[in-house]
Design a protein around this motif. Sequence first.
Motif, PDB file in Angstrom:
ATOM      1  N   LEU A  31       9.927   0.969 -14.297  1.00  0.00           N
ATOM      2  CA  LEU A  31       9.373   1.895 -13.316  1.00  0.00           C
ATOM      3  C   LEU A  31       8.040   2.479 -13.790  1.00  0.00           C
ATOM      4  N   GLU A  32       7.927   2.709 -15.096  1.00  0.00           N
ATOM      5  CA  GLU A  32       6.666   3.217 -15.648  1.00  0.00           C
ATOM      6  C   GLU A  32       5.551   2.187 -15.526  1.00  0.00           C
ATOM      7  N   SER A  33       5.878   0.914 -15.645  1.00  0.00           N
ATOM      8  CA  SER A  33       4.863  -0.141 -15.586  1.00  0.00           C
ATOM      9  C   SER A  33       4.577  -0.616 -14.163  1.00  0.00           C
TER      10      SER A  33
ATOM     11  N   LYS B  90       3.080   8.133  -6.492  1.00  0.00           N
ATOM     12  CA  LYS B  90       2.515   8.540  -7.788  1.00  0.00           C
ATOM     13  C   LYS B  90       3.414   8.112  -8.947  1.00  0.00           C
ATOM     14  N   THR B  91       4.694   8.300  -8.759  1.00  0.00           N
ATOM     15  CA  THR B  91       5.667   7.875  -9.769  1.00  0.00           C
ATOM     16  C   THR B  91       6.818   7.191  -9.039  1.00  0.00           C
ATOM     17  N   PHE B  92       7.615   6.465  -9.784  1.00  0.00           N
ATOM     18  CA  PHE B  92       8.742   5.750  -9.198  1.00  0.00           C
ATOM     19  C   PHE B  92      10.025   6.193  -9.872  1.00  0.00           C
ATOM     20  N   SER B  93      11.067   6.233  -9.072  1.00  0.00           N
ATOM     21  CA  SER B  93      12.388   6.581  -9.598  1.00  0.00           C
ATOM     22  C   SER B  93      13.388   5.560  -9.068  1.00  0.00           C
TER      23      SER B  93
ATOM     24  N   PHE C 101       0.875   0.011 -12.632  1.00  0.00           N
ATOM     25  CA  PHE C 101      -0.142  -0.880 -13.198  1.00  0.00           C
ATOM     26  C   PHE C 101       0.058  -2.304 -12.700  1.00  0.00           C
ATOM     27  N   ALA C 102       1.289  -2.786 -12.690  1.00  0.00           N
ATOM     28  CA  ALA C 102       1.583  -4.142 -12.217  1.00  0.00           C
ATOM     29  C   ALA C 102       1.252  -4.285 -10.735  1.00  0.00           C
ATOM     30  N   LEU C 103       1.525  -3.267  -9.969  1.00  0.00           N
ATOM     31  CA  LEU C 103       1.228  -3.275  -8.541  1.00  0.00           C
ATOM     32  C   LEU C 103      -0.276  -3.344  -8.304  1.00  0.00           C
TER      33      LEU C 103
ATOM     34  N   MET D 201       0.832  -1.203   0.000  1.00  0.00           N
ATOM     35  CA  MET D 201       0.000   0.000   0.000  1.00  0.00           C
ATOM     36  C   MET D 201       0.871   1.258   0.000  1.00  0.00           C
ATOM     37  N   TYR D 202       2.006   1.198   0.644  1.00  0.00           N
ATOM     38  CA  TYR D 202       2.932   2.326   0.584  1.00  0.00           C
ATOM     39  C   TYR D 202       3.344   2.568  -0.872  1.00  0.00           C
TER      40      TYR D 202
END
Length: 158
Positions: free
Chosen positions: A119-121, A40-43, A124-126, A34-35
């Motif tokens: 990282l972009e996907s 919002k985005t991942f780096s 959605f995968a999560l 959940m964290y």
Amino acid sequence: MLESCKTAQERWGGVHEIIDRWLEQRRQLIEALMYLKGCKTFSGSDTEKVQHACDMLVDYVSAGHFTVYEQLAIEAKEFHDDDSILLLRKLLPLIENTTEVAIEFNDKFGIKDHSASQLESLSFALQALLVVMAERFQHEDLLIKELHEVHSEKVPEE
């Protein structure tokens, strides 16, 4: 009779402790997932958190397959409960399907370095993983209810 109750309590109390520890693992896994969902985005700086969540996911899934489900199956057999055994045979394949999704998620994201496309996907995968894990948790809760809680007050048939 008192001795058999004591033996049963020792035996099934141990299973109860295994389940309690496993459910605590589940709670921690859910918090980690959940964290990540809240991001919002991942780096690249998120890699460690993603890896940690993947480690928790694999540990949780493994504990289910190699400890908890085995204990529940033993319990069902010792109580000669054909309905419990049938339920186990019905739900384990459904749980196995969710295991495959969890392992695929880990294989893709449980790595040290993520590409930009990974990282972009991830979001959605999560989200897909969370849906599958919610289904898994329902199946597991049913197993616990029907294979352990039902037997926790009984003594196995000789």
